[in-house]
Design a protein around this motif. Structure first.
Motif, PDB file in Angstrom:
ATOM      1  N   TYR A  33     -38.244 -13.206 -33.893  1.00 20.39           N
ATOM      2  CA  TYR A  33     -37.332 -12.365 -34.675  1.00 20.39           C
ATOM      3  C   TYR A  33     -35.918 -12.360 -34.075  1.00 20.39           C
ATOM      4  O   TYR A  33     -34.922 -12.422 -34.804  1.00 20.39           O
ATOM      5  CB  TYR A  33     -37.868 -10.942 -34.747  1.00 20.39           C
ATOM      6  CG  TYR A  33     -37.087 -10.062 -35.686  1.00 20.39           C
ATOM      7  CD1 TYR A  33     -37.255 -10.169 -37.069  1.00 20.39           C
ATOM      8  CD2 TYR A  33     -36.169  -9.136 -35.197  1.00 20.39           C
ATOM      9  CE1 TYR A  33     -36.525  -9.378 -37.938  1.00 20.39           C
ATOM     10  CE2 TYR A  33     -35.425  -8.344 -36.056  1.00 20.39           C
ATOM     11  CZ  TYR A  33     -35.613  -8.463 -37.431  1.00 20.39           C
ATOM     12  OH  TYR A  33     -34.877  -7.671 -38.286  1.00 20.39           O
ATOM     13  N   LEU A  34     -35.828 -12.289 -32.742  1.00 21.32           N
ATOM     14  CA  LEU A  34     -34.524 -12.229 -32.088  1.00 21.32           C
ATOM     15  C   LEU A  34     -33.753 -13.534 -32.207  1.00 21.32           C
ATOM     16  O   LEU A  34     -32.537 -13.551 -32.388  1.00 21.32           O
ATOM     17  CB  LEU A  34     -34.689 -11.858 -30.612  1.00 21.32           C
ATOM     18  CG  LEU A  34     -35.065 -10.407 -30.301  1.00 21.32           C
ATOM     19  CD1 LEU A  34     -35.368 -10.248 -28.821  1.00 21.32           C
ATOM     20  CD2 LEU A  34     -33.927  -9.470 -30.713  1.00 21.32           C
ATOM     21  N   PHE A  35     -34.459 -14.674 -32.096  1.00 23.37           N
ATOM     22  CA  PHE A  35     -33.772 -15.956 -32.041  1.00 23.37           C
ATOM     23  C   PHE A  35     -33.745 -16.686 -33.381  1.00 23.37           C
ATOM     24  O   PHE A  35     -32.915 -17.574 -33.575  1.00 23.37           O
ATOM     25  CB  PHE A  35     -34.423 -16.854 -30.982  1.00 23.37           C
ATOM     26  CG  PHE A  35     -34.103 -16.448 -29.581  1.00 23.37           C
ATOM     27  CD1 PHE A  35     -33.066 -17.049 -28.879  1.00 23.37           C
ATOM     28  CD2 PHE A  35     -34.806 -15.433 -28.945  1.00 23.37           C
ATOM     29  CE1 PHE A  35     -32.752 -16.671 -27.594  1.00 23.37           C
ATOM     30  CE2 PHE A  35     -34.506 -15.044 -27.643  1.00 23.37           C
ATOM     31  CZ  PHE A  35     -33.464 -15.664 -26.976  1.00 23.37           C
ATOM     32  N   GLU A  36     -34.683 -16.362 -34.294  1.00 22.00           N
ATOM     33  CA  GLU A  36     -34.691 -17.027 -35.597  1.00 22.00           C
ATOM     34  C   GLU A  36     -34.396 -16.074 -36.737  1.00 22.00           C
ATOM     35  O   GLU A  36     -34.094 -16.501 -37.845  1.00 22.00           O
ATOM     36  CB  GLU A  36     -36.051 -17.696 -35.838  1.00 22.00           C
ATOM     37  CG  GLU A  36     -36.305 -18.920 -34.963  1.00 22.00           C
ATOM     38  CD  GLU A  36     -37.501 -19.725 -35.434  1.00 22.00           C
ATOM     39  OE1 GLU A  36     -38.462 -19.122 -35.965  1.00 22.00           O
ATOM     40  OE2 GLU A  36     -37.473 -20.954 -35.288  1.00 22.00           O
ATOM     41  N   GLY A  37     -34.509 -14.773 -36.469  1.00 19.21           N
ATOM     42  CA  GLY A  37     -34.266 -13.789 -37.515  1.00 19.21           C
ATOM     43  C   GLY A  37     -35.391 -13.670 -38.519  1.00 19.21           C
ATOM     44  O   GLY A  37     -35.261 -12.974 -39.531  1.00 19.21           O
TER      45      GLY A  37
END
Length: 428
Positions: A33-37
């Motif tokens: 979630y943090l790096f790919e959204g």
């Protein structure tokens, strides 16, 4: 900085007692979630992790172990080992290590080996004058053989994570496992004689020894059937698991005849629980591997090793020390699934044989089982005996040093682990 925080959060979650699959899964989803959204790739990654024929070995070896334990083959095993060498002063320790060695090839679990053999052997050794802490050390160390001598559950997990050959790993663990058993047995004999408090059992006679061996022959024959078939190329590791499961079922039903339909249902239920638990962990480990690839952690380690000019020896030394420290706080499965995906690309870069590393890893994880504060075998013994944990730890300490010696021997003489798989025709 972000990478450090994510790994720290994962370790904290594990230390709080959160199940391994949940800790790995939550950490991985946070990274996605943090790096790919988004977390759209989760389903494909989980499917790819579980779409592996090698996973079929897990339920079959688990069923084999549950059936043989339920049939109480350990009673015949211990009786055979006791009658064979128990009449020698200090021989009861030999007999216990021998029982642990053979039972390890049935259970594939260190905890099961320590629990099952310990329940039988500890009262017997104390009866013949063994110091309590010495008996605890023998059982704690003998139990660790369950993850080194095949069919080892942790070895199967390592093979799945690295895509290494399970057959090669099983054969690679055999000679080191037997070597460690011999080292443990010799030390237990020396320890018993050095204190001069142990009593010698009477020689039961050749006829009694032959009878005891005949009673245990079906359990003793299982390892040669499984490993011999793999070595000779008669069947693959997956087929060996199926052969072992059918063999155990036939022995329980036709030879021992002490397993009821309810016992079979219980074995099947326990097998399903074990399999479901491990499959959830493997799925979460697949997510974790995908997540650390996204944040380029393995690539950064490779770049760091290249920049520092670390050799195979330097890298292995750092890794072994790190795993030893992690072993004091984390379970063996967690260590395998966290560290292996991170260091595997660097191992490939440095041309470190994954089969040899797998054996080194298993010996290091044996240390984790008998080192505080979370050494599982120590707590198993406390549960069996009710003895103070400090006394159990004192008994296990010499065997910690012996395992470090074994680790050093495997490091200096890698062919001890590689000779069997090489002669059997397995590549790297």
């Amino acid at each position: 900085m972000t990478i450090t925080l994510i790994l720290a959060a994962l370790i904290v979650l594990l230390l709080t007692g959160m199940p391994i699959f949940a800790a790995l899964g939550l950490s991985s989803l946070a990274v996605l979630y943090l790096f790919e959204g988004k977390i759209d790739s989760m389903a494909d990654t989980v499917f790819a992790s579980l779409n592996n024929p090698l996973l079929a070995t897990i339920p079959m070896f688990a069923f084999m172990a549950h059936i043989m334990i339920k049939a109480k083959v350990v009673d015949d095993l211990y009786d055979m080992a006791n009658k064979l060498v128990g009449h020698v002063k200090g021989g009861l320790g030999f007999a216990t290590i021998l029982s642990c060695t053979i039972f390890s090839t049935i259970s594939g679990s260190s905890v099961a080996t320590a629990l099952t053999i310990g329940s039988t052997a500890i009262p017997q050794m104390q009866r013949f004058g063994y110091r309590s802490r010495d008996t605890y050390g023998i059982i704690a160390a003998g139990g660790t053989l369950g993850i080194l001598i095949p069919p080892s559950g942790p070895m199967i997990l390592y093979a799945i994570v690295t895509d290494a050959s399970i057959g090669a790993l099983f054969l690679a663990g055999l000679i080191p496992g037997l070597l460690m058993a011999v080292i443990f047995a010799v030390f237990s004999w020396y320890q018993a004689n050095a204190h001069g408090e142990t009593e010698k059992q009477g020689w039961p006679g050749a006829r009694a020894v032959i009878r005891a061996f005949a009673n245990s022959i079906w359990a003793v024959a299982m390892p040669p059937v499984i490993l011999g078939g793999i070595y000779l190329g008669v069947f693959t590791a997956v087929e060996a698991a199926a052969v072992g499961a059918v063999y155990a079922l036939l022995v329980a039903l036709l030879v021992y005849r002490n397993v009821s339909l309810m016992d079979l249902w219980d074995c099947t239920w326990q097998t399903m629980r074990t399999t479901a638990m491990l499959f959830m962990i493997i799925a979460a480990a697949g997510l974790f591997g995908h997540a650390i690839t996204i944040i380029r952690l393995p690539a950064e380690i490779m770049e760091g090793v290249t920049a520092l000019g670390l050799s195979q020896t330097g890298f292995m030394l750092v890794v072994m020390i790190a795993i030893f420290i992690l072993g004091m706080f984390l379970e063996t499965i967690a260590i395998i699934l966290i560290t292996t995906p991170i260091i595997l690309p660097t191992m490939t870069l440095l041309e470190i044989n994954p089969i040899w590393y797998g054996v080194m890893l298993m010996i290091n994880l044996e240390l984790a089982l008998i080192t505080p504060p979370v050494g599982m075998n120590l707590f198993i013994l406390k549960g069996i005996t009710g003895a103070p944990l400090s006394e159990i730890m004192r008994g296990a300490l010499p065997y910690v040093l012996l395992l470090i010696l074994g680790l050093a021997i495997m490091w200096v003489f890698p062919q001890l682990s590689l000779w069997l798989p090489t002669t059997a025709g397995f590549g790297r």
